[in-house]
Design an enzyme around this catalytic site. Structure first.
Site, PDB file in Angstrom:
ATOM      1  N   MET A 161       0.765  -1.156  -0.064  1.00  0.00           N
ATOM      2  CA  MET A 161       0.330  -0.073   0.069  1.00  0.00           C
ATOM      3  C   MET A 161       0.861   1.200   0.112  1.00  0.00           C
ATOM      4  O   MET A 161       0.318   2.419   0.377  1.00  0.00           O
ATOM      5  CB  MET A 161      -0.860   0.182   1.459  1.00  0.00           C
ATOM      6  CG  MET A 161      -2.028  -1.176   1.184  1.00  0.00           C
ATOM      7  SD  MET A 161      -3.318  -0.868   2.113  1.00  0.00           S
ATOM      8  CE  MET A 161      -2.715  -0.496   3.762  1.00  0.00           C
TER       9      MET A 161
ATOM     10  N   HIS B  63       8.937   1.004   3.332  1.00  0.00           N
ATOM     11  CA  HIS B  63       9.992   1.172   4.602  1.00  0.00           C
ATOM     12  C   HIS B  63      10.809  -0.259   4.283  1.00  0.00           C
ATOM     13  O   HIS B  63      10.637  -1.098   3.216  1.00  0.00           O
ATOM     14  CB  HIS B  63       9.351   0.961   5.832  1.00  0.00           C
ATOM     15  CG  HIS B  63       8.294   0.326   6.246  1.00  0.00           C
ATOM     16  ND1 HIS B  63       8.502  -1.311   6.283  1.00  0.00           N
ATOM     17  CD2 HIS B  63       6.831   0.035   6.515  1.00  0.00           C
ATOM     18  CE1 HIS B  63       7.387  -1.882   6.289  1.00  0.00           C
ATOM     19  NE2 HIS B  63       6.363  -1.098   6.558  1.00  0.00           N
TER      20      HIS B  63
ATOM     21  N   HIS C  42       9.151  -3.654   3.456  1.00  0.00           N
ATOM     22  CA  HIS C  42       8.704  -3.764   2.121  1.00  0.00           C
ATOM     23  C   HIS C  42       9.801  -4.233   1.223  1.00  0.00           C
ATOM     24  O   HIS C  42       9.809  -5.040   0.383  1.00  0.00           O
ATOM     25  CB  HIS C  42       8.113  -2.533   1.611  1.00  0.00           C
ATOM     26  CG  HIS C  42       6.816  -2.119   2.071  1.00  0.00           C
ATOM     27  ND1 HIS C  42       6.673  -1.134   3.129  1.00  0.00           N
ATOM     28  CD2 HIS C  42       5.655  -2.551   2.407  1.00  0.00           C
ATOM     29  CE1 HIS C  42       5.444  -0.972   3.380  1.00  0.00           C
ATOM     30  NE2 HIS C  42       4.828  -1.729   2.796  1.00  0.00           N
TER      31      HIS C  42
ATOM     32  N   ASP D  25       8.627   9.347  -3.358  1.00  0.00           N
ATOM     33  CA  ASP D  25       9.543   8.633  -2.572  1.00  0.00           C
ATOM     34  C   ASP D  25       9.624   7.160  -2.759  1.00  0.00           C
ATOM     35  O   ASP D  25      10.603   6.426  -2.955  1.00  0.00           O
ATOM     36  CB  ASP D  25       9.549   9.050  -1.261  1.00  0.00           C
ATOM     37  CG  ASP D  25      10.708   8.511  -0.133  1.00  0.00           C
ATOM     38  OD1 ASP D  25      11.749   8.732  -0.665  1.00  0.00           O
ATOM     39  OD2 ASP D  25      10.405   7.895   0.762  1.00  0.00           O
ATOM     40  N   ASP D  26       8.537   6.418  -2.839  1.00  0.00           N
ATOM     41  CA  ASP D  26       8.201   5.386  -3.124  1.00  0.00           C
ATOM     42  C   ASP D  26       8.898   4.917  -4.245  1.00  0.00           C
ATOM     43  O   ASP D  26       9.543   3.678  -4.328  1.00  0.00           O
ATOM     44  CB  ASP D  26       6.940   4.596  -3.142  1.00  0.00           C
ATOM     45  CG  ASP D  26       6.112   4.744  -1.640  1.00  0.00           C
ATOM     46  OD1 ASP D  26       7.005   5.056  -0.660  1.00  0.00           O
ATOM     47  OD2 ASP D  26       5.023   4.555  -1.502  1.00  0.00           O
TER      48      ASP D  26
ATOM     49  N   GLN E 295      12.690   4.711  -4.491  1.00  0.00           N
ATOM     50  CA  GLN E 295      13.045   3.292  -3.727  1.00  0.00           C
ATOM     51  C   GLN E 295      12.978   2.248  -4.485  1.00  0.00           C
ATOM     52  O   GLN E 295      13.972   1.330  -4.758  1.00  0.00           O
ATOM     53  CB  GLN E 295      12.342   2.989  -2.261  1.00  0.00           C
ATOM     54  CG  GLN E 295      12.761   4.258  -1.254  1.00  0.00           C
ATOM     55  CD  GLN E 295      12.383   3.798   0.175  1.00  0.00           C
ATOM     56  OE1 GLN E 295      12.801   2.877   0.648  1.00  0.00           O
ATOM     57  NE2 GLN E 295      11.101   4.401   0.586  1.00  0.00           N
TER      58      GLN E 295
ATOM     59  N   LYS F 214       4.593 -10.369   9.192  1.00  0.00           N
ATOM     60  CA  LYS F 214       4.018  -9.417   9.934  1.00  0.00           C
ATOM     61  C   LYS F 214       2.482  -9.379  10.051  1.00  0.00           C
ATOM     62  O   LYS F 214       1.879  -9.208  10.932  1.00  0.00           O
ATOM     63  CB  LYS F 214       4.630  -8.017   9.676  1.00  0.00           C
ATOM     64  CG  LYS F 214       3.740  -7.061  10.147  1.00  0.00           C
ATOM     65  CD  LYS F 214       4.657  -5.761  10.709  1.00  0.00           C
ATOM     66  CE  LYS F 214       3.594  -4.766  11.417  1.00  0.00           C
ATOM     67  NZ  LYS F 214       2.712  -4.160  10.180  1.00  0.00           N
TER      68      LYS F 214
ATOM     69  N   SER G 258       6.279  -0.539  10.236  1.00  0.00           N
ATOM     70  CA  SER G 258       4.834  -0.661   9.727  1.00  0.00           C
ATOM     71  C   SER G 258       4.548   0.772   9.294  1.00  0.00           C
ATOM     72  O   SER G 258       5.157   2.044   9.685  1.00  0.00           O
ATOM     73  CB  SER G 258       3.768  -0.597  10.883  1.00  0.00           C
ATOM     74  OG  SER G 258       2.589  -0.426  10.451  1.00  0.00           O
ATOM     75  N   SER G 259       4.084   0.994   7.996  1.00  0.00           N
ATOM     76  CA  SER G 259       3.807   2.321   7.608  1.00  0.00           C
ATOM     77  C   SER G 259       2.866   3.343   8.597  1.00  0.00           C
ATOM     78  O   SER G 259       2.833   4.465   8.510  1.00  0.00           O
ATOM     79  CB  SER G 259       3.055   2.221   6.154  1.00  0.00           C
ATOM     80  OG  SER G 259       3.462   1.287   5.326  1.00  0.00           O
ATOM     81  N   ARG G 260       2.266   2.505   9.327  1.00  0.00           N
ATOM     82  CA  ARG G 260       1.431   3.182  10.456  1.00  0.00           C
ATOM     83  C   ARG G 260       2.588   3.947  11.739  1.00  0.00           C
ATOM     84  O   ARG G 260       1.895   4.590  12.326  1.00  0.00           O
ATOM     85  CB  ARG G 260       0.408   2.432  10.921  1.00  0.00           C
ATOM     86  CG  ARG G 260      -0.911   2.239   9.813  1.00  0.00           C
ATOM     87  CD  ARG G 260      -1.993   1.435  10.587  1.00  0.00           C
ATOM     88  NE  ARG G 260      -3.192   1.614   9.710  1.00  0.00           N
ATOM     89  CZ  ARG G 260      -3.627   0.489   8.914  1.00  0.00           C
ATOM     90  NH1 ARG G 260      -2.998  -0.427   8.951  1.00  0.00           N
ATOM     91  NH2 ARG G 260      -4.752   0.643   8.181  1.00  0.00           N
TER      92      ARG G 260
END
Ligand code: AMP
Length: 267
Positions: free
Chosen positions: A13, A17, A20, A60-61, A64, A136, A172-174
């Site tokens: 999603m 980080h 991923h 940014d994604d 990467q 995870k 986690s993205s969160r």
């Protein structure tokens, strides 16, 4: 499928980080080509969840993914994934049945129907030979393994280990929602899991005892609200009486407005 011609898919999603990226590197090492997807899937968010504010860091994604040598990025708009026809949104859903009501599925009704539906669509669109998911999201893995089996998807699902920050918090993205103080509170989650892992190593395998101790650890941490702590079979997500090797010990807890999940597989 030989490595020379195989395609690996890493669905995400976004807000990427190192967790991923570990999936992408694994896919890279096992396939001739790697595809990633970035799609914040509205179907898997409940009405009062964080769909609108979910972190979106697309540029940014992309940088990467390029650095990691990803060959193909699929980043559809919601209307592309779920076109409205005759004025109505998507009607056909993939319902994994009872398993979708366990763990996160119990606290997030409909969540795994949304996940299974979007992943089935991604599998059909991208046609990978292998798809990579993080341990995870252990309940998600169980749901998707069952879906791939039940619906005869001709691909291999690969589970990749949890990547953590040096302090133990699972990436986690969160996590970027957390203030410094909340982050310190959140550390009680991996701490409780480490305690349980050690108790199992020491020979305590009774779920009732492990749960009592784990729940006490979490409840002792002010500011952390336990959603679930469960000792379950990793395939069915049903509770088991003893944590034998391979058993899944999974937790979800909320700090402020941020819901975090974590788990380990018993040795
Ligand atoms: P998400 O973008 O949160 O939907 O995650 C995309 C994929 O990355 C899922 O298969 C997750 O399980 C995986 N993932 C997320 N966090 C981690 C982590 N800390 N370690 C390993 N995999 C992860």
């Amino acid at each position: 499928m030989t490595r020379e011609s195989s395609l690996g898919l890493v669905p995400t999603m976004g807000a990427l980080h190192a967790g991923h990226l570990s999936l992408i590197r694994r896919a890279r090492s096992e396939n001739a080509a790697v595809a990633a997807s970035i799609f914040v899937n509205p179907l898997q968010f409940g009405p009062h969840e964080d769909l609108a504010k979910y972190p979106r860091t697309f540029d940014d994604d992309c940088a990467q993914l390029e650095c990691e040598g990803v060959d193909l990025l699929f980043a559809p708009a919601p209307e592309e994934m779920y076109p409205r026809r005759h004025g109505i949104g998507p009607q056909t859903m993939v319902d994994p049945g009872a398993i979708a009501t366990r763990l996160d599925g119990a606290s997030r009704p409909g969540h795994f129907i949304g996940v299974a539906t979007v992943v089935a669509k991604l599998f059909h669109i991208v046609q990978p030979d292998r798809a990579y998911f993080g341990q995870k999201d252990a309940a998600q893995l169980a749901v998707l393994r069952q879906m791939a089996r039940d619906l005869n998807f001709d691909l291999e699902l690969i589970a990749c280990p949890i990547v953590r920050d040096p302090d133990g918090l699972a990436l986690s993205s969160r996590n970027r929602y957390l203030s410094e103080a909340e982050r310190r509170i959140a550390l009680a989650i991996p701490k409780a899991l480490t305690h349980l892992q050690m108790r199992i190593c020491d020979g305590e395998r009774r779920s009732s005892v492990l749960l009592r101790e784990g729940e006490a650890e979490v409840r002792a941490q002010a500011g952390l609200a336990l959603d679930y702590l469960e000792v379950v079979d990793p395939d069915t997500l049903l509770p088991v009486a003893e944590a034998v090797p391979g058993t899944l010990v999974a937790i979800a807890a909320t700090v402020g407005n941020t819901r975090l999940i974590d788990n380990f597989i018993a040795a």
